[in-house]
Design a protein around this motif. Structure first.
Motif, PDB file in Angstrom:
ATOM      1  N   LEU B  37      63.133  35.396 -95.641  1.00 28.74           N
ATOM      2  CA  LEU B  37      62.533  34.659 -94.530  1.00 28.74           C
ATOM      3  C   LEU B  37      61.007  34.662 -94.635  1.00 28.74           C
ATOM      4  O   LEU B  37      60.349  33.674 -94.319  1.00 28.74           O
ATOM      5  CB  LEU B  37      62.989  35.266 -93.197  1.00 28.74           C
ATOM      6  N   PHE B  38      60.459  35.773 -95.097  1.00 28.88           N
ATOM      7  CA  PHE B  38      59.005  35.858 -95.248  1.00 28.88           C
ATOM      8  C   PHE B  38      58.521  34.841 -96.280  1.00 28.88           C
ATOM      9  O   PHE B  38      57.558  34.114 -96.040  1.00 28.88           O
ATOM     10  CB  PHE B  38      58.602  37.278 -95.663  1.00 28.88           C
ATOM     11  N   LEU B  39      59.218  34.780 -97.453  1.00 31.14           N
ATOM     12  CA  LEU B  39      58.800  33.833 -98.487  1.00 31.14           C
ATOM     13  C   LEU B  39      58.903  32.405 -97.952  1.00 31.14           C
ATOM     14  O   LEU B  39      58.037  31.565 -98.194  1.00 31.14           O
ATOM     15  CB  LEU B  39      59.660  34.000 -99.747  1.00 31.14           C
ATOM     16  N   PHE B  40      59.946  32.164 -97.165  1.00 28.52           N
ATOM     17  CA  PHE B  40      60.094  30.825 -96.586  1.00 28.52           C
ATOM     18  C   PHE B  40      58.932  30.495 -95.645  1.00 28.52           C
ATOM     19  O   PHE B  40      58.319  29.435 -95.760  1.00 28.52           O
ATOM     20  CB  PHE B  40      61.427  30.698 -95.838  1.00 28.52           C
ATOM     21  N   VAL B  41      58.609  31.413 -94.729  1.00 31.20           N
ATOM     22  CA  VAL B  41      57.542  31.086 -93.779  1.00 31.20           C
ATOM     23  C   VAL B  41      56.195  30.937 -94.490  1.00 31.20           C
ATOM     24  O   VAL B  41      55.355  30.129 -94.085  1.00 31.20           O
ATOM     25  CB  VAL B  41      57.426  32.075 -92.589  1.00 31.20           C
ATOM     26  N   LEU B  42      56.016  31.685 -95.577  1.00 30.77           N
ATOM     27  CA  LEU B  42      54.760  31.580 -96.323  1.00 30.77           C
ATOM     28  C   LEU B  42      54.611  30.173 -96.918  1.00 30.77           C
ATOM     29  O   LEU B  42      53.595  29.498 -96.739  1.00 30.77           O
ATOM     30  CB  LEU B  42      54.736  32.639 -97.435  1.00 30.77           C
ATOM     31  N   VAL B  43      55.681  29.698 -97.606  1.00 28.69           N
ATOM     32  CA  VAL B  43      55.650  28.363 -98.207  1.00 28.69           C
ATOM     33  C   VAL B  43      55.521  27.300 -97.108  1.00 28.69           C
ATOM     34  O   VAL B  43      54.753  26.338 -97.227  1.00 28.69           O
ATOM     35  CB  VAL B  43      56.924  28.136 -99.053  1.00 28.69           C
ATOM     36  N   HIS B  44      56.242  27.503 -96.018  1.00 28.24           N
ATOM     37  CA  HIS B  44      56.220  26.568 -94.894  1.00 28.24           C
ATOM     38  C   HIS B  44      54.804  26.447 -94.325  1.00 28.24           C
ATOM     39  O   HIS B  44      54.306  25.349 -94.054  1.00 28.24           O
ATOM     40  CB  HIS B  44      57.190  27.088 -93.827  1.00 28.24           C
ATOM     41  N   MET B  45      54.127  27.572 -94.181  1.00 28.42           N
ATOM     42  CA  MET B  45      52.777  27.568 -93.617  1.00 28.42           C
ATOM     43  C   MET B  45      51.826  26.785 -94.531  1.00 28.42           C
ATOM     44  O   MET B  45      51.061  25.945 -94.068  1.00 28.42           O
ATOM     45  CB  MET B  45      52.304  29.017 -93.448  1.00 28.42           C
ATOM     46  N   ILE B  46      51.941  27.037 -95.841  1.00 28.55           N
ATOM     47  CA  ILE B  46      51.056  26.341 -96.786  1.00 28.55           C
ATOM     48  C   ILE B  46      51.346  24.840 -96.733  1.00 28.55           C
ATOM     49  O   ILE B  46      50.425  24.017 -96.674  1.00 28.55           O
ATOM     50  CB  ILE B  46      51.241  26.917 -98.208  1.00 28.55           C
ATOM     51  N   TRP B  73      70.268  21.156 -98.670  1.00 27.43           N
ATOM     52  CA  TRP B  73      71.326  21.893 -97.974  1.00 27.43           C
ATOM     53  C   TRP B  73      71.500  23.307 -98.492  1.00 27.43           C
ATOM     54  O   TRP B  73      71.808  24.219 -97.739  1.00 27.43           O
ATOM     55  CB  TRP B  73      72.642  21.104 -98.001  1.00 27.43           C
ATOM     56  N   PHE B  74      71.240  23.469 -99.804  1.00 29.27           N
ATOM     57  CA  PHE B  74      71.295  24.820-100.356  1.00 29.27           C
ATOM     58  C   PHE B  74      70.261  25.703 -99.634  1.00 29.27           C
ATOM     59  O   PHE B  74      70.565  26.792 -99.152  1.00 29.27           O
ATOM     60  CB  PHE B  74      71.019  24.787-101.866  1.00 29.27           C
ATOM     61  N   THR B  75      69.035  25.171 -99.535  1.00 29.39           N
ATOM     62  CA  THR B  75      67.972  25.941 -98.873  1.00 29.39           C
ATOM     63  C   THR B  75      68.335  26.216 -97.424  1.00 29.39           C
ATOM     64  O   THR B  75      68.160  27.331 -96.926  1.00 29.39           O
ATOM     65  CB  THR B  75      66.647  25.152 -98.933  1.00 29.39           C
ATOM     66  N   ARG B  76      68.813  25.194 -96.740  1.00 27.33           N
ATOM     67  CA  ARG B  76      69.165  25.365 -95.327  1.00 27.33           C
ATOM     68  C   ARG B  76      70.229  26.442 -95.144  1.00 27.33           C
ATOM     69  O   ARG B  76      70.148  27.254 -94.227  1.00 27.33           O
ATOM     70  CB  ARG B  76      69.670  24.047 -94.740  1.00 27.33           C
ATOM     71  N   LEU B  79      68.852  29.924 -95.729  1.00 26.40           N
ATOM     72  CA  LEU B  79      68.047  30.375 -94.593  1.00 26.40           C
ATOM     73  C   LEU B  79      68.909  30.723 -93.387  1.00 26.40           C
ATOM     74  O   LEU B  79      68.683  31.721 -92.708  1.00 26.40           O
ATOM     75  CB  LEU B  79      67.021  29.306 -94.214  1.00 26.40           C
ATOM     76  N   LEU B  80      69.916  29.892 -93.146  1.00 28.35           N
ATOM     77  CA  LEU B  80      70.801  30.169 -92.002  1.00 28.35           C
ATOM     78  C   LEU B  80      71.520  31.496 -92.176  1.00 28.35           C
ATOM     79  O   LEU B  80      71.584  32.301 -91.239  1.00 28.35           O
ATOM     80  CB  LEU B  80      71.836  29.043 -91.850  1.00 28.35           C
ATOM     81  N   VAL B  81      72.037  31.732 -93.382  1.00 27.23           N
ATOM     82  CA  VAL B  81      72.731  32.993 -93.637  1.00 27.23           C
ATOM     83  C   VAL B  81      71.752  34.152 -93.475  1.00 27.23           C
ATOM     84  O   VAL B  81      72.071  35.177 -92.852  1.00 27.23           O
ATOM     85  CB  VAL B  81      73.374  33.002 -95.050  1.00 27.23           C
ATOM     86  N   PHE B 130      62.425  30.608 -80.717  1.00 27.36           N
ATOM     87  CA  PHE B 130      61.488  29.583 -81.172  1.00 27.36           C
ATOM     88  C   PHE B 130      62.106  28.706 -82.248  1.00 27.36           C
ATOM     89  O   PHE B 130      61.917  27.486 -82.241  1.00 27.36           O
ATOM     90  CB  PHE B 130      60.196  30.229 -81.702  1.00 27.36           C
ATOM     91  N   VAL B 131      62.866  29.331 -83.180  1.00 25.89           N
ATOM     92  CA  VAL B 131      63.475  28.551 -84.265  1.00 25.89           C
ATOM     93  C   VAL B 131      64.388  27.466 -83.674  1.00 25.89           C
ATOM     94  O   VAL B 131      64.360  26.311 -84.100  1.00 25.89           O
ATOM     95  CB  VAL B 131      64.252  29.476 -85.231  1.00 25.89           C
ATOM     96  N   VAL B 132      65.150  27.819 -82.635  1.00 17.54           N
ATOM     97  CA  VAL B 132      66.037  26.841 -82.000  1.00 17.54           C
ATOM     98  C   VAL B 132      65.205  25.704 -81.395  1.00 17.54           C
ATOM     99  O   VAL B 132      65.460  24.512 -81.632  1.00 17.54           O
ATOM    100  CB  VAL B 132      66.904  27.526 -80.910  1.00 17.54           C
ATOM    101  N   TYR B 133      64.161  26.072 -80.654  1.00 15.91           N
ATOM    102  CA  TYR B 133      63.300  25.055 -80.033  1.00 15.91           C
ATOM    103  C   TYR B 133      62.674  24.155 -81.093  1.00 15.91           C
ATOM    104  O   TYR B 133      62.643  22.935 -80.971  1.00 15.91           O
ATOM    105  CB  TYR B 133      62.209  25.749 -79.203  1.00 15.91           C
ATOM    106  N   HIS B 134      62.181  24.793 -82.152  1.00 10.86           N
ATOM    107  CA  HIS B 134      61.483  24.089 -83.225  1.00 10.86           C
ATOM    108  C   HIS B 134      62.389  23.061 -83.902  1.00 10.86           C
ATOM    109  O   HIS B 134      61.980  21.926 -84.166  1.00 10.86           O
ATOM    110  CB  HIS B 134      61.001  25.152 -84.223  1.00 10.86           C
ATOM    111  N   LEU B 135      63.643  23.434 -84.152  1.00  8.95           N
ATOM    112  CA  LEU B 135      64.579  22.505 -84.779  1.00  8.95           C
ATOM    113  C   LEU B 135      64.883  21.340 -83.839  1.00  8.95           C
ATOM    114  O   LEU B 135      64.953  20.186 -84.252  1.00  8.95           O
ATOM    115  CB  LEU B 135      65.874  23.227 -85.179  1.00  8.95           C
TER     116      LEU B 135
END
Ligand code: HEM
Ligand code: SF4
Ligand code: FES
Lengths: 276, 230
Positions: B37-46, B73-76, B79-81, B130-135
Motif C-alpha cells: 500500500l505504501f508503494l502504491f500511495v507513493l506512485v499515486h502521489m507522484i 484489474w490486476f492492480t486493483r 490493492l483490494l486484497v 477516505f478510500v471509500v469516499y475517494h472512489l
C-alpha cells in the motif's frame, strides 16, 4: 517529608477493588520506596488496620518481585530501575502518588498491588531452555562463543521477569520479556538446535496466556529496569516468521527430529493449554 | 487446520494459515501488505502532481493507466486484497488488545511513545473511510458535483473547489501521514529487520516519507481551493 498515597486496595481476585488514600508523614528522603511502604504498613498495623500487600524480595533490583505503577509509570519515575531501587529523594515533599498494580488479563490481581505473574513462568517453561546431555562435566571451553555474541546474550539474559514491559504496554504484550528470553539463547551456539521450535513455542504460549501483540510502541524499553533493547523483539519476530514459513530444509529437518516433548510442540493447531 | 501437521511436509497454504493464526505472523502480513500500500500511495502521489502541468497532461496520464484492462484489474485486485488483509488483521489485533487489558489504568502516562503509534487503528480507519469516499468521488463519481468519465482534471477541480471536498482530502492525508509515521518504522520490526544500530535511520526514513506524502498529496486540494489550479 510528607507524602499522600492513593493505593489500589483489592481483597482477592474477585473483589472489584478501589483506591484508598493514606497520609505518610515524617518520611526520610533516603528511604527506598518500599521502606516508605513498610513505614505506612507499620502505621496501619498499629492502628489495627489491614496492611497494604505488595511483592518484594531482594530489594536491590535483581529478583524481579517488586513492581507497580507510580503515577502512571511502571516502576516509577526513575529509568532503568525497579521500585525497590527508587528512593524518596526522587519525590517532593507534599507529593500525591497513585500506586496501581500491573494491569493485564494475564496478570490477575491477587491482592492490593500483588499480581499473579505465573504466566511468564509458563512462557519460560514452554521453551526457555536448551536440552543438554548430562553426565560428567564438560570441558568449559569446548564450545567457544565470540565476545560480541556473548555480550548480546548476556545483555538479553539480564531480564529479571518483573513484568513492567507488559504493564507499560498499551497492548499488554509480553513481547520484550519473551523476546529477551528467546534472544538470550538464540545468540548462543547451545541455543541453535531448538532455536526455531523455541521461537514458535514461546510466542504461541504468550498468545495462549492472553497477552497482546507488539506494535512497536516502545514503552517497554523505556521502563525496563534491566535495559532490555527493543531489538530482541525484532529477532524474535524473524525467528517466528522463518520457523513458520520453513525457509531452510535443514532447519525443518532438525525440528522434525526433535523428541515430541510437551514443551517444544511444533506446528500443532492448538497452542499449549494454560494450566488451570 | 484441525489436524497437526509435520513441519517438513507442511503445504504452503497451511504455512500461510499458520502465519495468520499467530500474532507475530499477523503483524508480518500487515507489514507486507503495508509495504504494498505504501508503494502504491507513493506512485499515486507522484502521478497526482501532474495536475500542476495542466489538464491535458493529467487526463493523458489517466488514459495511460487504462490502456491495458488486464493490468488495471490486476492492480486493483492486488490493492483490494492488500487493504482487506491489512485492515482485517489490524481490526482483529485491536480487538485482541482490548481483551488483553480488560481493566484499564486509572492513571497511565506514556514515557516515550509517539501519539501516532498509539492511534494506528484510528488513523487506519480514517484512511479506510477516505478510500471509500475517494472512489465514490473520482472513480465512480456519485458524490462528485459534476462528474464526467475520462475528464479527470475537471472532476478533480469540481470536487476540490468546494471547501468540504478540499477539507476531507487534506484531513485524510494528515491521517495517512500519522499512520505512516509509525507504520513505516514499525514494519521493519514486524519483519525482524530492525536492530539498535539501524533503528534511528528507519525512524528518519519513516518520518521523511510520512511528511513527503502528506505534503505531496495535500498540494493538489490546497492548490485547487486557493485558486492556483482550475
Ligand atoms: C494507504 C493505506 C495504508 C497504508 C499505506 C498502511 C500502511 C501501514 C504500515 C506500513 C503499517 C506497519 C505494519 C507493521 O507494523 O508491521 C501499518 C500498520 C497498521 N495499519 Fe495500516 N496502512 C494503510 C491502511 C490501513 C487501514 C485501511 C487500516 C484499517 C483498519 C489500517 C490499520 C492499521 C493498523 C491497526 C496497524 C497496526 C498498528 C501498529 O503497528 O501499531 N491501515 N499500516
Ligand atoms: S524485559 Fe525488562 S521490563 Fe520486561 S520482564 Fe524483563 S526486566 Fe522486566
Ligand atoms: S525486590 Fe527484587 S527487584 Fe525489587
Amino acid at each position: 517529608m510528607r507524602i499522600t498515597l492513593d493505593i489500589w486496595r483489592q481483597k482477592n481476585p474477585r473483589d472489584p477493588g478501589r483506591f484508598e488514600r493514606f497520609e505518610v508523614p515524617n518520611i526520610n528522603e533516603h528511604m527506598s520506596f518500599l521502606e516508605m511502604l513498610d513505614v505506612l504498613n507499620q502505621q496501619l498495623v498499629s492502628e489495627g488496620k489491614e496492611p497494604v500487600a505488595f511483592d518484594s524480595d531482594c530489594r536491590e533490583g535483581i529478583c524481579g518481585m517488586c513492581g507497580f505503577l507510580i503515577n502512571g509509570e511502571a516502576h516509577g519515575p526513575l529509568r532503568n530501575a525497579t521500585v525497590c531501587q527508587t528512593h524518596m529523594r526522587h519525590f517532593k515533599d507534599g507529593d500525591v502518588l497513585r500506586l496501581e498494580p500491573w494491569r493485564a488479563a494475564a496478570f490477575p490481581v491477587l491482592r492490593d498491588l500483588i499480581v499473579d505473574r505465573s504466566a511468564l513462568d509458563r512462557i519460560i517453561a514452554s521453551g526457555g531452555y536448551t536440552s543438554t546431555r548430562t553426565g560428567s562435566a564438560a570441558e568449559a571451553n569446548q564450545i567457544l562463543v565470540s565476545k560480541p555474541y556473548a555480550d548480546k546474550a548476556m545483555e538479553a539474559a539480564a531480564c529479571i521477569g518483573c513484568g513492567a514491559c507488559v504493564a507499560s504496554c498499551p497492548n499488554a504484550a509480553a513481547a520484550l520479556f519473551t523476546g529477551a528470553k528467546i534472544a538470550h539463547l538464540a545468540h548462543l551456539p547451545q541455543g541453535q538446535p531448538e532455536r526455531m521450535a523455541r521461537a514458535l513455542s514461546m510466542t504461541s504460549q504468550a498468545h495462549a496466556e492472553g497477552f497482546g501483540h507488539c506494535t512497536t510502541i516502545g514503552e517497554c524499553e523505556a521502563v525496563c529496569p534491566a535495559g532490555i533493547k527493543l531489538e530482541v523483539i525484532s529477532m524474535m519476530n524473524k525467528d517466528v516468521i522463518k520457523a513458520t514459513l520453513g525457509g531452510r530444509a535443514s532447519e525443518m529437518q532438525t525440528l522434525a527430529a526433535l523428541p515430541p516433548s510437551a514443551a517444544m510442540r511444533f506446528f500443532e493447531s492448538e497452542p499449549p493449554k494454560k494450566e488451570q | 487446520m484441525s489436524t497437526s501437521v509435520s513441519p517438513v511436509s507442511a503445504p504452503r497454504a497451511t504455512r500461510l494459515g499458520a502465519l495468520w493464526n499467530s500474532a507475530v505472523g499477523k503483524k508480518a502480513l500487515m507489514a507486507v501488505t503495508g509495504i504494498v500500500l505504501f508503494l502504491f500511495v507513493l506512485v499515486h502521489m507522484i502521478g497526482n502532481l501532474q495536475v500542476f502541468q495542466g489538464a491535458e497532461k493529467i487526463n493523458h496520464y489517466a488514459e495511460l493507466l487504462r490502456i491495458s484492462l488486464p493490468f488495471l484489474w490486476f492492480t486493483r485486485i492486488v490493492l483490494l486484497v492488500a487493504v482487506f488483509v491489512h485492515a482485517l488483521a489490524g481490526i482483529e489485533l485491536w480487538m485482541e488488545r482490548q481483551r488483553a487489558r480488560p481493566v484499564g489504568y486509572q492513571d497511565y502516562r506514556p514515557v516515550v511513545s509517539s501519539t501516532a503509534s498509539r492511534t494506528m487503528i484510528w488513523s487506519g480507519l480514517l484512511i479506510l473511510g477516505f478510500v471509500v469516499y475517494h472512489l465514490l468521488d473520482l472513480t465512480i463519481g456519485v458524490v462528485n458535483p459534476r462528474f464526467e468519465h475520462g475528464q479527470v482534471f475537471a472532476n478533480i477541480v469540481a470536487s476540490l473547489s468546494r471547501a468540504v471536498g478540499a477539507t476531507i482530502y487534506v484531513v485524510a492525508m494528515v491521517g495517512l501521514g500519522f499512520h505512516l509515521w509509525h507504520g513505516l518504522y514499525s514494519m521493519f520490526q514486524s519483519l525482524g529487520l530492525s536492530n539498535r544500530g539501524i533503528s534511528p535511520t528507519i525512524q528518519k526514513f519513516a518520518i521523511g516519507f510520512a511528511v513527503l506524502l502528506t505534503l505531496g498529496f495535500s498540494a493538489v486540494p490546497l492548490a485547487v481551493i486557493l485558486g492556483f489550479v482550475g
